[in-house]
Design a protein around this motif. Sequence first.
Motif, mmCIF file in Angstrom:
data_model
loop_
_atom_site.group_PDB
_atom_site.id
_atom_site.type_symbol
_atom_site.label_atom_id
_atom_site.label_comp_id
_atom_site.label_asym_id
_atom_site.label_seq_id
_atom_site.Cartn_x
_atom_site.Cartn_y
_atom_site.Cartn_z
ATOM 1 N N MET A 89 -13.702 -55.848 -75.937
ATOM 2 C CA MET A 89 -14.528 -56.900 -75.359
ATOM 3 C C MET A 89 -15.988 -56.739 -75.778
ATOM 4 S SD MET A 89 -12.434 -58.841 -73.678
ATOM 5 C CE MET A 89 -13.197 -59.785 -72.378
ATOM 6 N N ALA A 90 -16.452 -55.495 -75.857
ATOM 7 C CA ALA A 90 -17.824 -55.262 -76.298
ATOM 8 C C ALA A 90 -18.006 -55.717 -77.746
ATOM 9 C CB ALA A 90 -18.185 -53.779 -76.153
ATOM 10 N N GLU A 91 -17.027 -55.438 -78.581
ATOM 11 C CA GLU A 91 -17.094 -55.874 -79.976
ATOM 12 C C GLU A 91 -17.012 -57.399 -80.069
ATOM 13 O OE1 GLU A 91 -17.408 -54.903 -84.133
ATOM 14 O OE2 GLU A 91 -17.885 -53.900 -82.243
ATOM 15 N N ALA A 92 -16.252 -58.012 -79.180
ATOM 16 C CA ALA A 92 -16.174 -59.470 -79.153
ATOM 17 C C ALA A 92 -17.528 -60.073 -78.798
ATOM 18 C CB ALA A 92 -15.110 -59.922 -78.152
ATOM 19 N N ARG A 93 -18.230 -59.462 -77.838
ATOM 20 C CA ARG A 93 -19.570 -59.947 -77.490
ATOM 21 C C ARG A 93 -20.521 -59.803 -78.671
ATOM 22 N NH1 ARG A 93 -18.186 -57.485 -72.520
ATOM 23 N NH2 ARG A 93 -19.179 -55.513 -73.124
ATOM 24 N N ARG B 102 -19.735 -59.669 -81.990
ATOM 25 C CA ARG B 102 -19.381 -60.491 -83.146
ATOM 26 C C ARG B 102 -19.276 -61.980 -82.825
ATOM 27 N NH1 ARG B 102 -15.413 -57.622 -87.321
ATOM 28 N NH2 ARG B 102 -15.966 -55.433 -87.014
ATOM 29 N N GLY B 103 -19.062 -62.303 -81.551
ATOM 30 C CA GLY B 103 -18.798 -63.681 -81.168
ATOM 31 C C GLY B 103 -19.750 -64.718 -81.737
ATOM 32 N N PRO B 104 -21.056 -64.502 -81.657
ATOM 33 C CA PRO B 104 -21.986 -65.543 -82.110
ATOM 34 C C PRO B 104 -21.872 -65.904 -83.586
ATOM 35 C CG PRO B 104 -23.099 -63.963 -80.681
ATOM 36 C CD PRO B 104 -21.762 -63.394 -80.987
ATOM 37 N N VAL B 105 -21.304 -65.042 -84.420
ATOM 38 C CA VAL B 105 -21.251 -65.334 -85.851
ATOM 39 C C VAL B 105 -19.851 -65.701 -86.338
ATOM 40 C CG1 VAL B 105 -23.243 -63.865 -86.313
ATOM 41 C CG2 VAL B 105 -20.937 -62.889 -86.468
ATOM 42 N N LEU B 106 -18.860 -65.670 -85.461
ATOM 43 C CA LEU B 106 -17.503 -66.015 -85.865
ATOM 44 C C LEU B 106 -17.355 -67.526 -85.955
ATOM 45 C CD1 LEU B 106 -15.458 -63.492 -83.689
ATOM 46 C CD2 LEU B 106 -15.935 -63.341 -86.133
ATOM 47 N N ASP B 107 -16.716 -68.007 -87.013
ATOM 48 C CA ASP B 107 -16.558 -69.449 -87.195
ATOM 49 C C ASP B 107 -15.116 -69.912 -87.030
ATOM 50 O OD1 ASP B 107 -15.451 -68.380 -89.448
ATOM 51 O OD2 ASP B 107 -16.669 -69.498 -90.891
ATOM 52 N N ARG B 108 -14.245 -69.021 -86.560
ATOM 53 C CA ARG B 108 -12.840 -69.376 -86.337
ATOM 54 C C ARG B 108 -12.264 -68.429 -85.282
ATOM 55 N NH1 ARG B 108 -10.701 -68.276 -92.268
ATOM 56 N NH2 ARG B 108 -12.804 -69.067 -92.651
ATOM 57 N N PRO B 109 -11.156 -68.798 -84.648
ATOM 58 C CA PRO B 109 -10.528 -67.887 -83.686
ATOM 59 C C PRO B 109 -10.200 -66.551 -84.344
ATOM 60 C CG PRO B 109 -9.574 -70.066 -83.495
ATOM 61 C CD PRO B 109 -10.443 -70.096 -84.724
ATOM 62 N N THR B 110 -10.570 -65.465 -83.688
ATOM 63 C CA THR B 110 -10.440 -64.131 -84.281
ATOM 64 C C THR B 110 -9.918 -63.141 -83.247
ATOM 65 O OG1 THR B 110 -12.294 -64.565 -85.780
ATOM 66 C CG2 THR B 110 -11.681 -62.266 -85.456
ATOM 67 N N TRP B 111 -8.905 -62.384 -83.645
ATOM 68 C CA TRP B 111 -8.409 -61.275 -82.813
ATOM 69 C C TRP B 111 -9.106 -59.996 -83.241
ATOM 70 C CZ3 TRP B 111 -5.175 -61.360 -78.646
ATOM 71 C CH2 TRP B 111 -4.441 -62.531 -78.415
ATOM 72 N N ILE B 112 -9.548 -59.221 -82.259
ATOM 73 C CA ILE B 112 -10.155 -57.905 -82.495
ATOM 74 C C ILE B 112 -9.303 -56.884 -81.758
ATOM 75 C CG2 ILE B 112 -12.192 -56.475 -82.147
ATOM 76 C CD1 ILE B 112 -13.832 -59.093 -82.109
ATOM 77 N N ALA B 113 -8.836 -55.863 -82.482
ATOM 78 C CA ALA B 113 -7.957 -54.858 -81.865
ATOM 79 C C ALA B 113 -8.536 -53.459 -82.053
ATOM 80 C CB ALA B 113 -6.563 -54.929 -82.476
ATOM 81 N N ALA B 114 -8.265 -52.593 -81.089
ATOM 82 C CA ALA B 114 -8.660 -51.186 -81.165
ATOM 83 C C ALA B 114 -7.414 -50.320 -81.031
ATOM 84 C CB ALA B 114 -9.646 -50.842 -80.045
#
Length: 235
Positions: free
Chosen positions: A1-5, A7-19
């Motif tokens: 969730m921290a990584e989503a916060r 990276r979120g502003p610069v993502l231009d498409r739905p993106t999954w982030i996994a750890a």
Amino acid sequence: MAEARRRGPVLDRPTWIAARRQTAAVGRRGRKWIAPEGNLYATLVFAPDCSAAQAALYSFVASYSLYATLLAYVDSPATIALKWPNDVLVGGGKVAGILLESDGTAGQVTRLAVGIGVNLNHAPDPAGLEPGALPPARVAGSGDPIDPLEFLAFLAEHFAVQARFFRTHGFGPLRGAWLDRAARLGDTITARLPGEDVTGRFETVDMNGCLVLQTARGSRSIAAADVFFQERRCP
């Protein structure tokens, strides 16, 4: 969730982030938990372009998508249940949790992060649970370990299908399917709110996604709470 916060502003498409593992895992109300390697820790970031109320319903999209994914991994589908507001159970134990975070302006959500954790191969120690909480469970049985990235691939596919159906047809059909698999529907349960416990019969989930309890004082609609089940007694 921290990584989503981040990276979120610069993502231009739905993106999954996994750890593969987490060292600072948090859940609802900032609760911490142990997140060892071998389980699924993933967040979907996307722009739903909808109201905050509509965005909140994506927790049902996520939980139903988890149900559909788990069908390929659990021997007895009848043991899978959906617990309001954001948990998935197998055999009465909690195997998955969902957390939503959003950003927006003027009542519209411009970024939604759907965080999902699934106990695939390891279940946390129940010793740290608060009284009345359901015991943790894991998906894997005595067979081969489950690959988290394989599980995520199936989950992402199911989520895309359910999200598209939700956007096209609204919450009604999803609500009906969710209720068909709801844990303890019709039973007496307790919703724990800040400063208040509300106990009543689990009547339904309304069209806003709120829990509806039939209490001694009448019907009560609850938007957010921690839910606890009463122990079932044998006849």
